[in-house]
Design a protein around this motif. Structure first.
Motif, mmCIF file in Angstrom:
data_model
loop_
_atom_site.group_PDB
_atom_site.id
_atom_site.type_symbol
_atom_site.label_atom_id
_atom_site.label_comp_id
_atom_site.label_asym_id
_atom_site.label_seq_id
_atom_site.Cartn_x
_atom_site.Cartn_y
_atom_site.Cartn_z
ATOM 1 N N VAL A 198 -73.430 -71.780 7.565
ATOM 2 C CA VAL A 198 -73.743 -70.289 7.168
ATOM 3 C C VAL A 198 -72.626 -69.278 7.585
ATOM 4 N N PHE A 199 -72.029 -69.467 8.815
ATOM 5 C CA PHE A 199 -70.862 -68.804 9.403
ATOM 6 C C PHE A 199 -69.756 -68.825 8.241
ATOM 7 N N GLN A 200 -69.398 -70.139 7.852
ATOM 8 C CA GLN A 200 -68.225 -70.372 6.832
ATOM 9 C C GLN A 200 -68.650 -69.605 5.481
ATOM 10 N N ALA A 201 -69.943 -69.596 4.973
ATOM 11 C CA ALA A 201 -70.194 -68.973 3.887
ATOM 12 C C ALA A 201 -69.810 -67.503 3.886
ATOM 13 N N ALA A 202 -70.208 -66.745 4.895
ATOM 14 C CA ALA A 202 -70.025 -65.416 5.110
ATOM 15 C C ALA A 202 -68.420 -64.981 5.292
ATOM 16 N N VAL A 203 -67.714 -66.010 5.988
ATOM 17 C CA VAL A 203 -66.329 -65.719 6.051
ATOM 18 C C VAL A 203 -65.805 -65.795 4.822
ATOM 19 N N ASP A 204 -66.139 -66.804 4.039
ATOM 20 C CA ASP A 204 -65.382 -67.200 2.652
ATOM 21 C C ASP A 204 -65.309 -65.898 1.770
ATOM 22 N N VAL A 205 -66.738 -65.440 1.714
ATOM 23 C CA VAL A 205 -66.899 -64.327 0.764
ATOM 24 C C VAL A 205 -66.239 -63.167 1.366
ATOM 25 N N ALA A 206 -66.278 -62.740 2.592
ATOM 26 C CA ALA A 206 -65.553 -61.772 3.204
ATOM 27 C C ALA A 206 -64.246 -61.671 2.842
ATOM 28 N N LYS A 207 -63.443 -63.042 2.753
ATOM 29 C CA LYS A 207 -61.853 -63.309 2.428
ATOM 30 C C LYS A 207 -61.824 -62.923 0.936
ATOM 31 N N ARG A 208 -62.809 -63.219 0.215
ATOM 32 C CA ARG A 208 -62.469 -63.095 -1.462
ATOM 33 C C ARG A 208 -63.000 -61.678 -2.028
ATOM 34 N N SER A 209 -63.651 -60.810 -1.140
ATOM 35 C CA SER A 209 -64.119 -59.646 -1.563
ATOM 36 C C SER A 209 -63.057 -58.596 -1.667
ATOM 37 N N LYS A 210 -63.074 -57.797 -2.744
ATOM 38 C CA LYS A 210 -62.247 -56.720 -2.865
ATOM 39 C C LYS A 210 -62.844 -55.354 -3.099
ATOM 40 N N ARG A 249 -70.074 -36.482 -1.243
ATOM 41 C CA ARG A 249 -70.423 -36.530 -2.434
ATOM 42 C C ARG A 249 -69.675 -36.814 -3.565
ATOM 43 N N GLY A 250 -70.080 -37.608 -4.506
ATOM 44 C CA GLY A 250 -69.303 -37.770 -5.885
ATOM 45 C C GLY A 250 -68.590 -39.087 -5.560
ATOM 46 N N ALA A 251 -68.599 -39.796 -4.384
ATOM 47 C CA ALA A 251 -67.772 -40.921 -4.253
ATOM 48 C C ALA A 251 -68.162 -42.114 -4.826
ATOM 49 N N VAL A 252 -67.223 -42.989 -5.417
ATOM 50 C CA VAL A 252 -67.941 -44.143 -6.259
ATOM 51 C C VAL A 252 -66.915 -45.338 -5.841
ATOM 52 N N GLY A 253 -67.644 -46.232 -5.266
ATOM 53 C CA GLY A 253 -66.662 -47.463 -4.938
ATOM 54 C C GLY A 253 -67.240 -48.890 -5.963
ATOM 55 N N VAL A 254 -66.258 -49.801 -6.018
ATOM 56 C CA VAL A 254 -66.580 -51.035 -6.427
ATOM 57 C C VAL A 254 -66.295 -52.080 -5.866
ATOM 58 N N VAL A 255 -66.999 -53.177 -5.448
ATOM 59 C CA VAL A 255 -66.845 -54.300 -4.810
ATOM 60 C C VAL A 255 -67.045 -55.338 -5.608
ATOM 61 N N VAL A 256 -65.875 -56.415 -5.720
ATOM 62 C CA VAL A 256 -65.711 -57.504 -6.738
ATOM 63 C C VAL A 256 -65.676 -58.641 -5.568
ATOM 64 N N VAL A 257 -66.249 -59.670 -5.910
ATOM 65 C CA VAL A 257 -66.425 -60.985 -5.414
ATOM 66 C C VAL A 257 -65.815 -62.092 -6.467
ATOM 67 N N PRO A 258 -64.515 -62.402 -6.678
ATOM 68 C CA PRO A 258 -64.549 -63.392 -7.519
ATOM 69 C C PRO A 258 -64.910 -64.947 -7.060
ATOM 70 N N GLY A 259 -65.596 -65.500 -7.829
ATOM 71 C CA GLY A 259 -66.201 -66.760 -7.503
ATOM 72 C C GLY A 259 -67.598 -66.621 -7.126
ATOM 73 N N GLY A 260 -68.090 -65.260 -6.969
ATOM 74 C CA GLY A 260 -69.563 -64.892 -6.629
ATOM 75 C C GLY A 260 -69.740 -64.961 -5.388
ATOM 76 N N ALA A 261 -71.059 -64.590 -5.018
ATOM 77 C CA ALA A 261 -71.768 -64.806 -3.483
ATOM 78 C C ALA A 261 -73.015 -65.203 -3.641
ATOM 79 N N SER A 262 -73.398 -66.239 -4.549
ATOM 80 C CA SER A 262 -74.773 -66.584 -4.887
ATOM 81 C C SER A 262 -74.983 -67.825 -5.051
ATOM 82 N N PHE A 263 -75.922 -68.429 -4.503
ATOM 83 C CA PHE A 263 -76.274 -69.988 -4.967
ATOM 84 C C PHE A 263 -77.368 -70.022 -5.980
ATOM 85 N N ASP A 264 -77.667 -68.751 -6.515
ATOM 86 C CA ASP A 264 -78.870 -68.524 -7.498
ATOM 87 C C ASP A 264 -78.229 -68.409 -8.757
ATOM 88 N N SER A 265 -79.201 -68.170 -9.770
ATOM 89 C CA SER A 265 -78.806 -68.049 -11.111
ATOM 90 C C SER A 265 -78.473 -66.388 -11.151
#
Length: 289
Positions: A138-150, A265-281
């Motif tokens: 579980v720890f490694q799953a979090a670390v992996d997604v954190a590394k891939r997130s932009k 106010r007015g701020a907009v952000g985008v987070v992208v996780v190539p490879g996804g962050a889900s084990f679901d559909s």
């Protein structure tokens, strides 16, 4: 019982997602004058975004209480805590102190991000836990997604980032004088300037381009966050859906107060996780209040 995941309120997780996966969310602090309020718990003052508010990390004591609660809920399977970047808050360091005060059943992750950059790492961990994984997996799953997130962010004004110490006074003055509309990114857990533009529309276009480029050709998880800019966020989400070939998850939500105080106010952000962050559909979650 599965491993239990803990995060903090800066992750901006929609309530239904946190509840679905049993994620414990520790509130951070917002300080307005003599008032100290807890994000996600207390009613926020009306003057929250006028430049007078500041923020404060969770204390080691608060996190120790949350970790202890999670340990009991896991019935010995362990706890993984995912917090916003150590370079943006003292929460991760407080988590490490709380971890040391407990036994070795707790592991603390620096998400190296903020907002859904932290949220997706916590979600990936919780989904792995729900599949019966061990604490280390579980720890490694979090670390992996954190590394891939932009993470990419556009703000309307630089004043509040300067007041909060997230950018220098010189950068804020320069940006204001030139009517600059910068695009920021989170790099190694720190807020960094990615590009300078002259108009808001150009900044948002650069934001979208950066997200599309970062997504690659693998299944991608997306989050679009905003502060009082819901229409703008929806438009960006629609454009990203149309331009990214394989989007398997979209979260649209507001920045919470502890981030909003610094972004304005007015701020907009985008987070992208190539490879996804889900084990679901594939799924879409609208976290609008």
């Amino acid at each position: 019982m599965p491993v239990v995941v803990v995060t903090d309120s800066s992750a901006c997780l929609p309530v239904e997602l946190a509840e679905d996966y049993g994620i414990i969310v520790v509130p951070l602090h917002v300080l307005v004058g003599d008032d100290a309020v807890l994000e996600g718990v207390d009613e926020m003052p009306g003057e929250l975004y006028d430049g007078a508010a500041t923020t404060s990390a969770a204390s080691p004591g608060e996190l120790k209480v949350a970790y202890t609660r999670a340990m009991r809920a896991s019935k010995g399977d362990g706890v993984v805590a995912v917090h916003l970047s150590r370079h943006l808050s003292g929460t991760w360091e407080a988590g490490r102190q709380a971890e040391l005060a407990l036994d070795d059943n707790v592991r603390v992750v620096d998400s190296r991000g903020a907002g859904m950059g932290t949220g997706f790492a916590a979600l990936a961990a919780a989904r792995k836990a729900a599949a019966g994984a061990s604490r280390d997996e579980v720890f490694q799953a979090a670390v992996d997604v954190a590394k891939r997130s932009k993470c990419y962010i556009v703000v309307d004004r630089l004043d509040q980032l300067r007041r909060g110490g997230r950018i220098s006074t010189a950068a804020a003055v320069l940006g204001t004088a030139l009517a600059m509309q910068p695009v920021f990114q989170v790099v190694d857990g720190k807020l960094a300037l990615k590009e300078k533009t002259r108009t808001s529309s150009k900044a948002l276009a650069k934001l979208v381009e950066a997200a599309v480029k970062a997504s690659g050709d693998t299944p991608t998880a997306l989050a679009v966050q905003h502060l009082d800019a819901a229409d703008r966020a929806e438009q960006i989400a629609d454009e990203l859906r149309s331009r990214i070939p394989d989007v398997d998850e979209v979260v649209i939500c507001e920045f919470g107060p502890t981030l909003g105080v610094h972004l304005g106010r007015g701020a907009v952000g985008v987070v992208v996780v190539p490879g996804g962050a889900s084990f679901d559909s594939a799924s879409t979650v609208d976290g609008e209040p």
